[in-house]
Design a protein around this motif. Structure first.
Motif, short mmCIF file in Angstrom:
data_model
loop_
_atom_site.label_atom_id
_atom_site.label_comp_id
_atom_site.label_asym_id
_atom_site.label_seq_id
_atom_site.Cartn_x
_atom_site.Cartn_y
_atom_site.Cartn_z
N TRP A 60 10.74 22.14 64.00
CA TRP A 60 10.90 22.53 62.59
C TRP A 60 9.65 22.31 61.75
O TRP A 60 9.60 22.75 60.59
CB TRP A 60 12.10 21.84 61.95
N SER A 193 17.36 16.88 60.02
CA SER A 193 16.54 18.09 60.11
C SER A 193 16.51 18.62 61.54
O SER A 193 16.57 19.83 61.77
CB SER A 193 15.11 17.80 59.63
N GLU A 196 19.95 20.17 62.33
CA GLU A 196 20.12 21.42 61.59
C GLU A 196 19.33 22.56 62.23
O GLU A 196 19.85 23.67 62.43
CB GLU A 196 19.66 21.23 60.15
N HIS A 197 18.08 22.30 62.59
CA HIS A 197 17.25 23.36 63.15
C HIS A 197 17.67 23.70 64.58
O HIS A 197 17.59 24.87 64.98
CB HIS A 197 15.78 22.97 63.08
N ASP A 200 20.62 25.94 64.10
CA ASP A 200 20.18 27.26 63.62
C ASP A 200 19.68 28.12 64.78
O ASP A 200 19.79 29.35 64.75
CB ASP A 200 19.07 27.12 62.58
#
Length: 231
Positions: A60, A193, A196-197, A200
């Protein structure tokens, strides 16, 4: 503070360690260059493009230039919070944890292709970030992607390093991550983070999800930790 291409190239991580007084031996410029050269077979410009495997914050916030990225699977290694950090995501009094690749299992991540003509400059940035001390060992690995297998550099944990945390349980790791914060931010935000990435990108990681759930529960119960994470 967030890591950027320019700040890494300007030596922000090295200065952070020097100013802290922590007994962490810095990798010298000569050692860094020798390590990169060794990985490139002694040539500053390799004969072909170079792949780098990202499994944590490189996904990320890569901070280096790349020509292509692919989702891929690395067998024989798994993603784990197994490296103590007394600075970036923690303090000497309350060290945090960051991710490393430890032996066993498999890891889904992102393979980045760096053009051969740019390899020396871009890998120098990667090395300044990942090899600032002795926490990781760079090695060539085989990463399977939908477009075929690629040979990629991965930064695996150095089990001989003093900061190697070993195999902490989910509750043990979550307890550390929930409260640790340093100059680069909170450990909790680093974890969130990453999760989340990964999600995604369609890369589920059950262990990191479990860690996230434990950390979220812990920070909700601790007003001080929640306030630190919001800064």
């Amino acid at each position: 503070m967030s890591l950027t291409r320019d700040s890494i190239r300007d030596g922000v991580l090295q200065r952070m360690i020097e100013e802290s007084g922590c007994p962490i031996r810095l990798t010298t410029e000569a050692e860094r260059h020798a390590s990169i050269l060794a990985m490139l077979g002694g040539r500053r410009t390799p004969p072909e493009d170079v792949w780098v495997f990202g499994y944590g914050s490189l996904i990320w916030n890569p901070a280096f230039h790349f020509a292509e990225r692919r989702l891929g699977t690395l067998h024989g290694w798994h993603r784990r919070f197994c490296l103590w950090t007394p600075l970036g995501r923690g303090t000497p009094e309350c060290p945090g944890l960051v991710l490393g690749l430890d032996r066993g299992g498999a890891c889904r991540g992102v393979a980045f292709r760096v053009r051969a003509a740019e390899a020396w400059e871009e890998l120098d940035i990667v090395w300044r970030r990942e090899m600032v001390s002795d926490g990781y060992l760079p090695r060539w690995t085989r990463v399977r992607t939908d477009a075929g297998e690629v040979r990629a550099i991965a930064f695996t944990i150095n089990r001989e390093a003093a900061r190697y945390a070993g195999k902490l349980s989910v509750p043990e790791a979550a307890s550390v991550i929930a409260r640790a914060t340093g100059r680069l931010g909170t450990c909790a935000q680093y974890l969130l983070s990453t999760v989340e990435h990964l999600e995604d990108l369609g890369i589920p990681d059950r262990r990191l999800r479990a860690l996230r759930d434990h950390v979220v529960a812990a920070t909700e119960q601790s007003p001080a930790a929640s306030a630190a994470g919001a800064e």
